[in-house]
Design a protein around this motif. Structure first.
Motif, mmCIF file in Angstrom:
data_model
loop_
_atom_site.group_PDB
_atom_site.id
_atom_site.type_symbol
_atom_site.label_atom_id
_atom_site.label_comp_id
_atom_site.label_asym_id
_atom_site.label_seq_id
_atom_site.Cartn_x
_atom_site.Cartn_y
_atom_site.Cartn_z
ATOM 1 N N VAL A 1 0.924 -1.205 0.090
ATOM 2 C CA VAL A 1 -0.069 -0.197 0.077
ATOM 3 C C VAL A 1 0.750 1.296 0.373
ATOM 4 O O VAL A 1 1.218 1.868 -1.208
ATOM 5 N N ALA A 2 2.000 1.409 0.706
ATOM 6 C CA ALA A 2 2.677 2.767 1.045
ATOM 7 C C ALA A 2 3.924 2.813 -0.307
ATOM 8 O O ALA A 2 3.589 3.744 -0.640
ATOM 9 N N SER A 3 4.115 1.725 -1.254
ATOM 10 C CA SER A 3 4.851 1.592 -2.225
ATOM 11 C C SER A 3 3.577 2.143 -3.462
ATOM 12 O O SER A 3 3.777 2.353 -4.384
ATOM 13 N N SER A 4 2.687 2.167 -3.052
ATOM 14 C CA SER A 4 1.320 3.152 -3.931
ATOM 15 C C SER A 4 1.170 4.265 -3.780
ATOM 16 O O SER A 4 0.353 5.269 -4.278
ATOM 17 N N GLY A 5 1.815 4.805 -2.795
ATOM 18 C CA GLY A 5 1.748 6.254 -1.963
ATOM 19 C C GLY A 5 0.877 6.214 -0.661
ATOM 20 O O GLY A 5 0.241 7.412 -0.442
ATOM 21 N N ALA A 6 0.106 5.381 0.049
ATOM 22 C CA ALA A 6 -1.279 4.737 0.535
ATOM 23 C C ALA A 6 -0.342 5.174 2.032
ATOM 24 O O ALA A 6 0.136 3.911 2.112
ATOM 25 N N SER A 7 -1.285 6.118 2.907
ATOM 26 C CA SER A 7 -0.562 4.853 4.009
ATOM 27 C C SER A 7 -1.815 4.148 4.951
ATOM 28 O O SER A 7 -2.892 4.430 4.701
ATOM 29 N N PRO A 8 -0.788 3.476 5.327
ATOM 30 C CA PRO A 8 -1.660 2.290 5.705
ATOM 31 C C PRO A 8 -2.245 1.743 6.879
ATOM 32 O O PRO A 8 -2.639 3.162 8.073
ATOM 33 N N VAL A 9 -4.203 1.948 6.854
ATOM 34 C CA VAL A 9 -4.520 3.047 7.922
ATOM 35 C C VAL A 9 -6.342 1.433 8.884
ATOM 36 O O VAL A 9 -5.362 1.852 9.922
ATOM 37 N N SER B 1 10.028 7.732 -9.021
ATOM 38 C CA SER B 1 9.031 7.329 -10.098
ATOM 39 C C SER B 1 8.024 6.780 -10.059
ATOM 40 O O SER B 1 7.091 7.364 -10.300
ATOM 41 N N SER B 2 8.987 5.618 -9.828
ATOM 42 C CA SER B 2 8.022 4.637 -9.657
ATOM 43 C C SER B 2 8.265 4.049 -7.947
ATOM 44 O O SER B 2 9.697 3.998 -7.660
ATOM 45 N N ALA B 3 7.727 3.358 -7.864
ATOM 46 C CA ALA B 3 7.679 2.128 -6.191
ATOM 47 C C ALA B 3 7.336 0.326 -6.339
ATOM 48 O O ALA B 3 6.254 0.527 -6.949
ATOM 49 N N HIS B 4 8.287 -0.327 -6.253
ATOM 50 C CA HIS B 4 7.966 -1.306 -5.506
ATOM 51 C C HIS B 4 8.516 -2.419 -4.917
ATOM 52 O O HIS B 4 9.437 -2.632 -4.783
ATOM 53 N N ASP B 5 7.594 -3.085 -4.401
ATOM 54 C CA ASP B 5 8.372 -3.566 -2.935
ATOM 55 C C ASP B 5 8.453 -5.637 -3.270
ATOM 56 O O ASP B 5 8.799 -5.445 -4.224
ATOM 57 N N LEU B 6 9.676 -5.452 -2.589
ATOM 58 C CA LEU B 6 10.537 -6.836 -3.342
ATOM 59 C C LEU B 6 9.801 -8.068 -1.924
ATOM 60 O O LEU B 6 9.582 -7.868 -0.986
ATOM 61 N N SER B 7 9.334 -8.989 -2.771
ATOM 62 C CA SER B 7 8.693 -10.261 -2.121
ATOM 63 C C SER B 7 9.225 -11.450 -2.516
ATOM 64 O O SER B 7 10.438 -11.622 -2.636
ATOM 65 N N GLU B 8 8.253 -11.895 -2.860
ATOM 66 C CA GLU B 8 8.177 -14.093 -3.774
ATOM 67 C C GLU B 8 9.089 -13.140 -4.933
ATOM 68 O O GLU B 8 9.004 -12.493 -6.282
ATOM 69 N N GLY B 9 10.555 -13.706 -5.050
ATOM 70 C CA GLY B 9 11.431 -13.693 -5.792
ATOM 71 C C GLY B 9 12.726 -12.822 -5.858
ATOM 72 O O GLY B 9 13.508 -12.520 -6.168
ATOM 73 N N GLY B 10 12.090 -12.048 -4.803
ATOM 74 C CA GLY B 10 13.128 -11.254 -3.876
ATOM 75 C C GLY B 10 13.655 -9.737 -5.602
ATOM 76 O O GLY B 10 12.698 -9.858 -6.030
#
Lengths: 731, 232
Positions: free
Chosen positions: A476-484, A620-629
Motif C-alpha cells: 500500500v505504501a509503495s502505491s503512495g498510500a498510508s496503511p490505516v 517516479s515508481s516504487a515496487h516492493d520486494l517479496s517472492e523471488g526477491g
C-alpha cells in the motif's frame, strides 16, 4: 433427538447446554436453529478467545468487528466499509457457483451497511496446475467470480494467486469487498424499535443451502464431500444488483432502521442477530415467507441459505414506501417479522408457536479454548539450511524459470476476465503492488492489497503472519498510500486438532503484535477452519487485506519504471535468506528452512520513507520486494514499464543471494538523477540503506557480469506462462 | 446538449456515462427509466453497458421489449442521435435498429482490457472530430462482442460507410491478430444507414479522463457536441 443433533453437527455437550438454556428439550425447529448458529462458521466458537486479543480501536474506526463489515473514516465526510470472507468449501464442491455466491455474500455485507460497493479483490489458492482437477477448479472459480462481479458492475481490481500442493483438494476462495458511503448514511444490522417491521426482500426461499454453514463449512472433507453439492447455492447476480439499488435508495431516503443480509444460517441468523444487537426480541411469521416449494417445513424455512435475500427493518408507517421502492426495482418484498420487547425469538406457523428461544443465546453461541501443541514437523523443516545447497551455475536459467512460475508470473489471464474498470475509479490497474481507486467526490484515493505467503506461515505461523501484514502495508505504501486498517480471512485446518490450533494461535499472536507495531486496527474479518481433506490440512493461510489512504490521488505510484535514464535505487538491507523462498522451491523443489526475519523498526522506516518520497513527488515508481526477491521486482518494474534496465549488483553477498533472497523491508524505486540527493537525505534520516544499483532504459534486463534477457523475452515468459499452463490441460 | 441515459434493470455503466457527460463535459444528462415512454426533449440517447435483465437469455433479448424501447425506436427513426455502448449495442441489434447479431467471444471468456480501434469513417456524427481517422485506445469489457452479419449485408454496410470502428494494432493494422473476440472483419462499431444510430463494444466513457489512462474516448463525445453545435 440424539441422532438428530449429531446429524446437524452439534456435540452432546452443546445439546445439554441448549437444554439448560431452554429448561426443556428443544423441538426440531429450535434444534435446527441452534445447530446453524452454533456452527463454527457462525459462532466463531473456537476462534473468539484468540480474536479478542486483536487491536480493534483507532481514531479512524467508525465501526469495528461485530457488525456486517468494518467502517473506517477516510476524511471529507466519507467512510470506507470493507470485509473479507471465505467460500472455500462451496468452491471445492462446485467451483463456479461456490465462488459466485461467495462474491454475492460479501457484497451484501457491504451494502447492508449503507455503502455503495466499489471494488472486489480475490485471494485464491489451488493445488498444482499439473493436476487436471486443479485446472477445473481454477477455471471454474475464476469464471464464477467474473460472472457474478461483472454482472453487479463492481470492478474486481486485484487479488493474489498461489498454486501449492497443500491446497490440492481444498482450494481457498477468499473475497474482499470495499464500499464507500457518506458517513451520514451509515446503517447497522439491528432491530432496536419494538413494533417495527421486518421485511424480507428479494428471492423466494427454497431448500437450497440448508446446513451450508454447519455441514459444509464446519467439517473436513473426505470421500463423501461430492455428495454435499446440494448444499451449494446457485447465484442470481441480477437480483442482487437490483437489491443494491433498491436498498441504497431506501437508505438514502431514511426509510430503514436496520438492514441485514441473509447469508449463512439464513433467516435464523438475520433475525436473531438483528434482535440481539438491538436488545429486542422478534416474532417471525414463517407462513408469510414466499417459498419456492410449497411443502417446506418451518425448520427448513428458518435454515435455508437461498441467496439474494435481504432483511430490512422499518417503522410501520414507512412500510408502504419501502414496498413501493422494491416494486419499482421489480423485487418481491414481504413483511415477515415484528420487533418485540424482551429477548425472545419466536417463530409462528400461522398462530402456532413453533420455536421460542432467547435471541441472544442463538447469536452468542458457545466458547471453546482449544488445546494446542507445537506440530512435530516444525523442528524438522526449520533445521534445514538452504545455504548449504549447491548453487546452480546458470543464474539466467533460474531467473527465467522463476519469472515463468505460476506463483510469480503475471495474473493477466485471470484479471482480464474480471471487469476491473467499471465505475471509473480504478486509477492503478491490476498488476501493480496495490489497486488504487479514486474517490470521485474528493481528491483522495484508497489503496488495497491482500497478502499472505502460505509457505512462510507453514514454516513459522507467527513470523509468516507478521510478514503477510508487513507486506500488505509495504504494498500500500509503495502505491503512495498510508496503511490505516485491515480486514482478514484466517484459513486453517481443523481447530479441534491441537497442532492446528497451535498454528492458529501463533498466527493471531503474530498479527496482534504486528498491528500494535504499525498502530493500526483490524475492523472486520472471517475465520475459515476445517480446511482439510483426508486428514491433511492446508498451509496456515491468514490472508491480510490492507486499506490505505492517499490524500492526493495525483501522488499515487505504480510499480513499473516510468522513464528512460532514471536511477534505480534499492531500499533496505539484503541478507542471506532463502528459507521458504521461490528460489528454493523452483531450483531444489523444497519448502523448508526458516522464513526471512522481520524487523518492525526497519519496516516502519521503509514505509515512512516511501510515503514521504511519494507525497513530495521525489520518486517516479516504487515496487516492493517479496517472492523471488530483487530479480522478480526488477523484472516486473521493467515489464510493466515496457523498458529495460542496466543493473550492477555491488552488494557483499553472492550473486544468487543478491538476486533471489527474500529479505523483508525492501523496495525498488526509480528516480530522476537530480532528485537523488533528496531521497538519500530522507533515507539517512530514516536509517534505511539506499543503494543506487543501476539505471532504466534500453531493451534488455542487463545484470552486469551475470546475464541479460531481452525485454520481449521476459515479457513473453511473464505474461503468457499462466495461460499456457491452463491451456495445457485442453490439449 | 441534453443527454438521456436509458436505464434498464441490470444496467451498470449508466452512472459512468452520467459522470463523464456531466462532470467532464459539462452537459445536461439524466436517466430515463426503462418503463418511461417519453424521450422527448433529449438531443441524444445513450444506451449504457451492463447486464440488462441479467442477460441470462441472449444479451439484450429481454431489454428490447422494455416500454422505453418503443420510444427509442421512434426517436431513432425520426433522426434522433442514439448511441449504444456494449450491452447498449447488443440491445440495438436485438431491437433491429442496427443490422447483425452478437455471439460469444471466440475464447468463450469475458475480456476486459484496453484495445486499439481504428476509425473507419469520419462521415458520421460520432466521428466527425476524429481528424484524419486514426487509432483510439479504449477499453472493452464484454463476454459477447463477436459481431456477425451476413456477407451480403456486410458488403452493403461497407459501401454505405456503416463500419465505424475496427480492432487494430497500435499502428492501425486491422489484422486478425488484433481481434479480441472474433468479430467479423475486426468490427468494433457500426452505425445505421442514416448514421444517427451508433453501436460500439468499446467503452468511450472509460477513456475520457487522463487519470484512467486514456482520453481517446472524448473525441466521440466531442464529435456529437460538434454535430449539435454544442460546447464542451
Amino acid at each position: 433427538m440424539a441422532e438428530l443433533y449429531e446429524e446437524l453437527g452439534l456435540t452432546s455437550e452443546e445439546y445439554q447446554e441448549i437444554k439448560r438454556i431452554l429448561g426443556r428439550e428443544p423441538n426440531k425447529v429450535e434444534l435446527g436453529m441452534y445447530s446453524v448458529m452454533w456452527s463454527e462458521h457462525c459462532s466463531y466458537k473456537s476462534s473468539k478467545v484468540m480474536l479478542s486479543k486483536l487491536p480493534t480501536e483507532g481514531e479512524r474506526v467508525v465501526v469495528g468487528p461485530g457488525e456486517n463489515a468494518g467502517v473506517v473514516d477516510i476524511g471529507g465526510g466519507f467512510a470506507a466499509v470493507f470485509k473479507m470472507e471465505s467460500h472455500n468449501h462451496p468452491s471445492a464442491v462446485e467451483p463456479f457457483q461456490g465462488a459466485a455466491t461467495g462474491v454475492g455474500g460479501i457484497v451484501r455485507d457491504i451494502f447492508t451497511m449503507g455503502a455503495r460497493p466499489i471494488a472486489l479483490i480475490d485471494p485464491l489458492r489451488f493445488g498444482s496446475l499439473e493436476n487436471p482437477k486443479t485446472r477445473y477448479l481454477f477455471e471454474g472459480v475464476v469464471s464464477g467470480i467474473a460472472s457474478y462481479g461483472n454482472c453487479l458492475g463492481i470492478p474486481t481490481v486485484g487479488g493474489e494467486l498461489y498454486f501449492e500442493e497443500a491446497y490440492e483438494e481444498n482450494p481457498l476462495v477468499n473475497v474482499l469487498c470495499v464500499g464507500v458511503l457518506p458517513i451520514s448514511r451509515l446503517t447497522k444490522g439491528k432491530a432496536a424499535v419494538p413494533g417495527s417491521v421486518g421485511v424480507l426482500i428479494g428471492s423466494s426461499t427454497g431448500r437450497d443451502g440448508i446446513g451450508g454453514v454447519s455441514v459444509l463449512a464446519s467439517q473436513e472433507f473426505d470421500e463423501t464431500s461430492q455428495e454435499k453439492r446440494p448444499s451449494v447455492q446457485v447465484g442470481d447476480p441480477f437480483t442482487e444488483k437490483l437489491e443494491i439499488e433498491a436498498c441504497l435508495e431506501m437508505l438514502e431516503k431514511g426509510l430503514l432502521l436496520g438492514l441485514q443480509d441473509l447469508g449463512g444460517a439464513g433467516l435464523t441468523c438475520a433475525t436473531c442477530e438483528t434482535a440481539e444487537r438491538g436488545g429486542c426480541g422478534m416474532d417471525v411469521f414463517v407462513s408469510k415467507v414466499p417459498l419456492r416449494e410449497s411443502d417446506m417445513e418451518p425448520v427448513e424455512i428458518m435454515m435455508s441459505e437461498s441467496q439474494e435475500r435481504m432483511f430490512a427493518i422499518c417503522r410501520k408507517e414507512d412500510l408502504e414506501p419501502v414496498l413501493k421502492i422494491c416494486e419499482k426495482w421489480g423485487l418481491d418484498a414481504t413483511p415477515v417479522a415484528r420487533v418485540t420487547e424482551g429477548d425472545n425469538l419466536r417463530c409462528f406457523l400461522d398462530d402456532e408457536v413453533t420455536a421460542e428461544v432467547p435471541a441472544s443465546s442463538l447469536a452468542s453461541g458457545p466458547t471453546y479454548l482449544r488445546k494446542e501443541q507445537k506440530p512435530e514437523y516444525r523442528d524438522r523443516v526449520n533445521s534445514f539450511n538452504p545455504l548449504e545447497l549447491p548453487v546452480p551455475s546458470n543464474l539466467r536459467d533460474v531467473f527465467t524459470k522463476i519469472l515463468a512460475s505460476p506463483n510469480i508470473s503475471s495474473k493477466k489471464w485471470v484479471y482480464e476476465q474480471y471487469d476491473h474498470m467499471v465505475r471509473l475509479n480504478t486509477v492503478v490497474l491490476p498488476g501493480s503492488d496495490a489497486a488504487v481507486l479514486r474517490i470521485k467526490e474528493t481528491e483522495k484515493g484508497i489503496a488495497l492489497s491482500c497478502d499472505c505467503n502460505g509457505r512462510y506461515c507453514y514454516l513459522d505461523p507467527y513470523r509468516g503472519t507478521q510478514i503477510a501484514l508487513a507486506e500488505s502495508a509495504r504494498n500500500v505504501a509503495s502505491s503512495g498510500a498510508s496503511p490505516v486498517a485491515i480486514t482478514n480471512c484466517l484459513n486453517f485446518g481443523n481447530p479441534e486438532k491441537p497442532e492446528i490450533f497451535w498454528q492458529f494461535a501463533r498466527a493471531v499472536e503474530g498479527l496482534t503484535d504486528g498491528l500494535r507495531e504499525l498502530e493500526i486496527p483490524v475492523v472486520s474479518g472471517n475465520v475459515s477452519f476445517y480446511n482439510e481433506s483426508f486428514g491433511e490440512a492446508i498451509y496456515p493461510t491468514p490472508i491480510v487485506g490492507m486499506l490505505g489512504i492517499i490524500d492526493n490521488i495525483e501522488r499515487r505510484l505504480e510499480a513499473g519504471f516510468k522513464k528512460d535514464g532514471e536511477l534505480i535505487v534499492l531500499l533496505g538491507q539484503t541478507l542471506a535468506e532463502l528459507g521458504g523462498s521461490e528460489y528454493l522451491k523452483i531450483v531444489h523443489g523444497k519448502v523448508a528452512g526458516v522464513p526471512p526475519r522481520l524487523n518492525w523498526s526497519a519496516e516502519k522506516s521503509l514505509i515512512r520513507l516511501l510515503l514521504s518520497a511519494s507525497s513530495s513527488g521525489i520518486i517516479s515508481s516504487a515496487h516492493d520486494l517479496s517472492e523471488g526477491g530483487l530479480s522478480v521486482s526488477l523484472a516486473e518494474a521493467c515489464i510493466l514499464g515496457k523498458m529495460g534496465a542496466e543493473v550492477e549488483l555491488t552488494g557483499e553477498l553472492k550473486a544468487h543471494l543478491e538476486l533471489f533472497s527474500e529479505s523483508q523491508s525492501r523496495a525498488l524505486v526509480s528516480i530522476k538523477p537530480e532528485r537523488l540527493d533528496e531521497l538519500e537525505k530522507i533515507a539517512l534520516e530514516e536509517r534505511v540503506p539506499a543503494r543506487v544499483i543501476g539505471k532504466t532504459g534500453g531493451r534488455k534486463i542487463l545484470l552486469k557480469g551475470l546475464f541479460e534477457v531481452d525485454i520481449e523475452e521476459a515479457t513473453y515468459l511473464y505474461e503468457n506462462s499462466l495461460e499456457q499452463m491452463v491451456a495445457g490441460g485442453h490439449r | 446538449m441534453r443527454f438521456g441515459i436509458v436505464m434498464f434493470p441490470g444496467s451498470n455503466c449508466e452512472q459512468d456515462c452520467l459522470h463523464v457527460l456531466r462532470d467532464v463535459l459539462n452537459q445536461d444528462a439524466e436517466y430515463v427509466w426503462h418503463q418511461s415512454s417519453d424521450v422527448s426533449g433529449f438531443d441524444c440517447l445513450v444506451l449504457p453497458g451492463g447486464f440488462s435483465y441479467g442477460d441470462y437469455l441472449r444479451t439484450g433479448a429481454i431489454a428490447r421489449f422494455s416500454p422505453v424501447m418503443k420510444a427509442v425506436e421512434k426517436f431513432a427513426i425520426g433522426g434522433g442521435l442514439v448511441i449504444g455502448i456494449c450491452n447498449g449495442f447488443q440491445i440495438l441489434l436485438e431491437a433491429g435498429l442496427l443490422p447483425g447479431a452478437m455471439m460469444r467471444n471466440v475464447g468463450l471468456k469475458f475480456i476486459c482490457r484496453f484495445v486499439d480501434i481504428r476509425v473507419e469513417t469520419v462521415n458520421t456524427p460520432w466521428t466527425r472530430s476524429c481528424a484524419g481517422g486514426g487509432v483510439l485506445e479504449i477499453p472493452i469489457a464484454h463476454n459477447e462482442g463477436n459481431y456477425q452479419v451476413p456477407a451480403g449485408t456486410l458488403e452493403e454496410m461497407k459501401r454505405r460507410g456503416q463500419i465505424v470502428f475496427r480492432y487494430c494494432s497500435p499502428e492501425g493494422s486491422a489484422h486478425p491478430d488484433f481481434n479480441p473476440n472474433g468479430s467479423i472483419e475486426n468490427i468494433a462499431g457500426i452505425c445505421n444507414q442514416e448514421g444517427n444510430v451508433l453501436g460500439m463494444m468499446p467503452h468511450p466513457e472509460r477513456a475520457s479522463e487522463l487519470e484512467l489512462g486514456s482520453t481517446d474516448g472524448l473525441v466521440i463525445w466531442r464529435s456529437i457536441l460538434a454535430h449539435c453545435g454544442a460546447r464542451a
